[in-house]
Write a protein that holds these residues in place. Structure first.
Motif, mmCIF file in Angstrom:
data_model
loop_
_atom_site.group_PDB
_atom_site.id
_atom_site.type_symbol
_atom_site.label_atom_id
_atom_site.label_comp_id
_atom_site.label_asym_id
_atom_site.label_seq_id
_atom_site.Cartn_x
_atom_site.Cartn_y
_atom_site.Cartn_z
ATOM 1 N N THR A 178 0.902 -1.150 0.052
ATOM 2 C CA THR A 178 -0.043 0.076 0.064
ATOM 3 C C THR A 178 0.979 1.305 -0.049
ATOM 4 N N VAL A 179 1.836 1.323 0.799
ATOM 5 C CA VAL A 179 2.746 2.412 0.738
ATOM 6 C C VAL A 179 3.591 2.572 -0.367
ATOM 7 N N ALA A 180 3.955 1.546 -0.985
ATOM 8 C CA ALA A 180 4.621 1.865 -2.274
ATOM 9 C C ALA A 180 3.582 2.100 -3.438
ATOM 10 N N THR A 181 2.533 1.644 -3.360
ATOM 11 C CA THR A 181 1.650 2.198 -4.662
ATOM 12 C C THR A 181 1.350 3.639 -4.229
ATOM 13 N N LEU A 182 0.887 3.900 -3.045
ATOM 14 C CA LEU A 182 0.846 5.518 -2.651
ATOM 15 C C LEU A 182 2.003 6.471 -3.158
ATOM 16 N N ALA A 183 3.167 5.880 -2.819
ATOM 17 C CA ALA A 183 4.364 6.421 -3.163
ATOM 18 C C ALA A 183 4.529 6.701 -4.506
ATOM 19 N N ARG A 198 3.856 10.368 -9.200
ATOM 20 C CA ARG A 198 3.518 10.755 -10.553
ATOM 21 C C ARG A 198 2.737 12.272 -10.279
ATOM 22 N N LEU A 199 2.111 12.488 -9.414
ATOM 23 C CA LEU A 199 1.403 13.803 -9.178
ATOM 24 C C LEU A 199 2.443 14.833 -8.953
ATOM 25 N N GLU A 200 3.502 14.539 -8.283
ATOM 26 C CA GLU A 200 4.557 15.497 -8.343
ATOM 27 C C GLU A 200 5.317 15.691 -9.574
ATOM 28 N N ASP A 201 5.385 14.677 -10.430
ATOM 29 C CA ASP A 201 5.700 15.121 -11.792
ATOM 30 C C ASP A 201 4.878 15.943 -12.816
ATOM 31 N N GLU A 202 3.771 15.534 -12.717
ATOM 32 C CA GLU A 202 2.535 16.381 -13.095
ATOM 33 C C GLU A 202 2.687 17.692 -12.987
#
Length: 161
Positions: free
Chosen positions: A7-12, A17-21
């Motif tokens: 779960t943590v890996a998925t959220l990270a 991806r959000l930070e990149d966008e």
């Protein structure tokens, strides 16, 4: 059920991806602000060293070419009287170090008759990430009405049917 580690890996990964966008949106806006104040370095620094700016009025290859465009008499005459508004853009992250942003840009120009829309264009921004920094590898821009303008966005629409 996913483990805590999964779960943590998925959220990270989602946060990355959000930070990149967000970084890509900010990069594109920084270009507009750089050209508006007539700062060749600020405008060119958003491109890779070998970045290409393919605009319907000419082709610029490398940061030096973008800097020369900003230093040009034509561009400097607009400084303080123009506003590049870029976006919104649809950002699509490819591999962890590539992305494409597609959207419109508008340039407003203040003249003695008032402020008016000087240019509306369709844009495709191809981006590359090196380390933590995104840069423009290629920007293709076509003004509305240009023979290639519709094709630029047709590619995006066809890829998202």
């Amino acid at each position: 059920m996913a483990s805590l580690e999964e779960t943590v890996a998925t959220l990270a990964a989602r946060v990355q991806r959000l930070e990149d966008e967000l970084a890509i949106h900010r990069l594109i806006v920084r270009y507009g602000l750089g050209v508006d104040v007539g700062d060749p370095g600020a405008a060119a620094n958003v491109f890779r060293d070998d970045g290409v700016y393919d605009v319907d009025v000419g082709l610029m290859t490398g940061r030096g070419a973008v800097e020369a465009m900003v230093r040009s008499e034509r561009h400097q005459a607009m400084v303080g009287h123009c506003a590049h508004q870029i976006g919104p853009a649809v950002v699509e992250l490819g591999s962890p170090d590539t992305a494409v942003a597609t959207g419109y840009s508008r340039v407003y120009l203040q003249t003695p008759a008032g402020t008016h829309v000087y240019r509306v264009s369709l844009n495709r921004w191809e981006l590359a990430k090196a380390g933590d920094d995104w840069r423009i590898a290629r920007r293709t821009t076509r003004v509305l009405g240009h023979a290639e303008a519709t094709g630029l966005f047709r590619r995006f629409v066809d890829e998202h049917r």
